[in-house]
Design a protein around this motif. Structure first.
Motif, mmCIF file in Angstrom:
data_model
loop_
_atom_site.group_PDB
_atom_site.id
_atom_site.type_symbol
_atom_site.label_atom_id
_atom_site.label_comp_id
_atom_site.label_asym_id
_atom_site.label_seq_id
_atom_site.Cartn_x
_atom_site.Cartn_y
_atom_site.Cartn_z
ATOM 1 N N ASP A 57 0.827 -1.202 0.000
ATOM 2 C CA ASP A 57 0.000 0.000 0.000
ATOM 3 C C ASP A 57 0.866 1.258 0.000
ATOM 4 N N TYR A 58 0.249 2.391 -0.248
ATOM 5 C CA TYR A 58 0.950 3.677 -0.244
ATOM 6 C C TYR A 58 -0.086 4.753 0.069
ATOM 7 N N PRO A 59 0.315 5.950 0.481
ATOM 8 C CA PRO A 59 -0.647 7.000 0.845
ATOM 9 C C PRO A 59 -1.516 7.412 -0.345
ATOM 10 N N LYS A 60 -2.808 7.212 -0.225
ATOM 11 C CA LYS A 60 -3.744 7.557 -1.300
ATOM 12 C C LYS A 60 -5.171 7.508 -0.786
ATOM 13 N N LYS A 61 -6.075 8.064 -1.589
ATOM 14 C CA LYS A 61 -7.504 7.916 -1.360
ATOM 15 C C LYS A 61 -8.076 7.123 -2.530
ATOM 16 N N ASP A 62 -8.991 6.223 -2.235
ATOM 17 C CA ASP A 62 -9.545 5.361 -3.278
ATOM 18 C C ASP A 62 -10.653 6.078 -4.048
ATOM 19 N N ARG A 63 -10.255 7.088 -4.810
ATOM 20 C CA ARG A 63 -11.228 7.890 -5.535
ATOM 21 C C ARG A 63 -11.587 7.289 -6.890
ATOM 22 N N ILE A 64 -10.590 6.769 -7.575
ATOM 23 C CA ILE A 64 -10.827 6.224 -8.917
ATOM 24 C C ILE A 64 -10.130 4.883 -9.078
ATOM 25 N N THR A 65 -10.715 4.040 -9.914
ATOM 26 C CA THR A 65 -10.067 2.791 -10.312
ATOM 27 C C THR A 65 -9.792 2.874 -11.802
ATOM 28 N N MET A 66 -8.525 2.739 -12.163
ATOM 29 C CA MET A 66 -8.126 2.781 -13.571
ATOM 30 C C MET A 66 -8.090 1.376 -14.133
ATOM 31 N N ILE A 67 -8.541 1.236 -15.385
ATOM 32 C CA ILE A 67 -8.450 -0.033 -16.107
ATOM 33 C C ILE A 67 -7.576 0.205 -17.328
ATOM 34 N N TYR A 68 -6.521 -0.554 -17.449
ATOM 35 C CA TYR A 68 -5.623 -0.462 -18.606
ATOM 36 C C TYR A 68 -5.747 -1.754 -19.411
ATOM 37 N N GLN A 69 -6.053 -1.603 -20.698
ATOM 38 C CA GLN A 69 -6.218 -2.778 -21.556
ATOM 39 C C GLN A 69 -4.944 -3.041 -22.353
ATOM 40 N N TYR A 70 -4.302 -4.160 -22.001
ATOM 41 C CA TYR A 70 -3.036 -4.565 -22.617
ATOM 42 C C TYR A 70 -3.278 -5.572 -23.736
ATOM 43 N N VAL A 71 -2.360 -5.593 -24.695
ATOM 44 C CA VAL A 71 -2.319 -6.676 -25.673
ATOM 45 C C VAL A 71 -1.796 -7.926 -24.976
ATOM 46 N N ASN A 72 -2.473 -9.045 -25.180
ATOM 47 C CA ASN A 72 -2.012 -10.323 -24.644
ATOM 48 C C ASN A 72 -1.010 -10.912 -25.631
#
Length: 399
Positions: A57-72
């Motif tokens: 963990d690290y200092p943060k607030k859980d405001r947003i969740t990012m989704i990154y779509q990678y090439v498999n």
């Protein structure tokens, strides 16, 4: 002679330096090609929670969740080699939660051997739920500043969760590509807005005028363009959503539609007809009379009779065709009047560009009204006139 030899040696050394290539280059196999980005309301995944408990963990607030779509790359390699076995999806999604997009991307670099590489980013999907709390400017500031991300990246809003729009049940297609290519179906329907890219979005956010962004929804591994999200021009936050019929009404007003159909009912036989749209021309005319402002909107459309459930009628009969034209025009007019009523009473925002036409044709008056235009717009009378012309009736006539 010695001077010439020394000069040639210096040139040779210099040439070697030039031919060494880019010192900062990376092999394509070492890069995490990212084709889509999603922004959801913050909610840590089960995996993230486990990492947190073990010191991740690290200092943060859980405001947003990012989704990154990678090439498999494994799936791509399997296809290239013609390998068998169970098919793999051509992509995989990484989820990371926090309050800074830049910091979140740095956290992803602690999890994968291939950090995020976004020059080929196709689409960004923003959860509309977030836009009630944060503005588009806040949520997209980092992508707009990032020189790695192309300004041509498409921006979409979803009424649901961004993660649901970035998952497909098919194994061979990437959601990012499908979301991007659906735009190309605009010639088939008036329910697809002209694409709003990062480059175009910058101008819209700074214009002070309210605007629309295409809404997309995802469910059970499928995606669909479904109406639009209305964005307030003052604060760039969500006003509300337009359903498909609302959006179609806006497209008729603006004349942006390139195709689609209009379903109407024959007033005489009570049977269904469908008019296939080929061209639309719309003229929004501001009228200033006696110190009062109003608008007249004239819409002309040509097309063909695409469907007729009244088999007793002859498709080439002029009276019948005139009746279909009249019924179709009434249907289109009703659509435009319905969305106008919603814009003025429910959303209290000009979402169809009336203000822009006033700016072009009466710039002095616009200068006086632009500061509180959305509020002013709610009381302005608007009249519609629609002319429909059926050019042909297809390959079926009198049988």
């Amino acid at each position: 002679m010695k001077k010439i030899t020394d000069m040639l040696r210096c040139l040779s050394v210099f040439s070697l330096l030039v031919l060494t290539g880019c010192w900062s280059s990376h092999e394509i196999e070492e890069l995490g090609l990212t084709f889509a980005m999603g922004i959801d309301k913050g909610s840590e995944t089960a995996l993230e929670k486990k990492f947190d408990k073990m010191g991740g963990d690290y200092p943060k607030k859980d405001r947003i969740t990012m989704i990154y779509q990678y090439v498999n790359e494994q799936a791509a390699g399997s296809k290239a080699s013609g390998g068998g076995g169970s098919p793999q999806k051509s992509y995989f999604n990484i989820y990371e939660t926090g309050d800074s997009l830049q910091q979140i991307s740095a956290e992803v670099a602690l999890r994968l051997d291939r950090p995020i590489f976004s020059p080929h980013l196709k689409v960004i999907v923003v959860a509309g739920e977030l836009l009630r709390t944060y503005s588009l400017e806040e949520l997209l500031d980092q992508p707009l500043r990032d020189n790695e991300i192309r300004p041509s990246s498409l921006v979409l809003v979803t009424r649901g969760k961004a993660k649901d729009t970035l998952n497909l049940k098919e194994t061979g297609e990437m959601p990012a590509f499908r979301l991007r290519k659906i735009v190309e179906n605009e010639y088939k329907t008036k329910k697809v807005l002209p694409p709003v890219t990062l480059a175009k979005l910058t101008g819209k956010m700074r214009s002070g005028s309210s605007f629309l962004i295409q809404n997309v929804v995802g469910a059970d591994g499928e995606v669909k363009y479904a109406g639009a999200a209305a964005i307030n021009g003052k604060n760039n936050k969500l006003i509300g959503y337009l359903d498909e019929e609302d959006l179609e009404g806006v497209m008729w007003i603006t004349g942006q539609g390139k195709g689609g159909a209009v379903k109407s009912y024959d007033t005489k036989a009570k049977k269904l007809n469908a008019f296939a749209v080929e061209t639309i021309n719309s003229n929004i005319k501001p009228v200033v009379k006696g110190g009062r402002l109003s608008f007249q909107v004239n819409v002309e459309s040509e097309g063909h009779l695409a469907e007729n459930w009244n088999t007793a009628e002859k498709a080439f009969d002029n009276k019948f065709l005139e009746r279909v034209e009249k019924n179709t025009a009434q249907t289109v007019k009703k659509q435009m009047e319905q969305i106008t009523k919603k814009m003025q009473r429910q959303y209290k925002a000009d979402l169809a560009g009336f203000g822009n036409q006033l700016r072009i044709k009466h710039p002095r008056l616009w200068k006086k009204l632009k500061k509180n235009w959305d509020q002013t717009f709610t009381d302005i009378p608007i009249k519609y006139h629609v002319q429909i012309t059926i050019k042909d009736y297809g390959t079926v006539g009198d049988q």
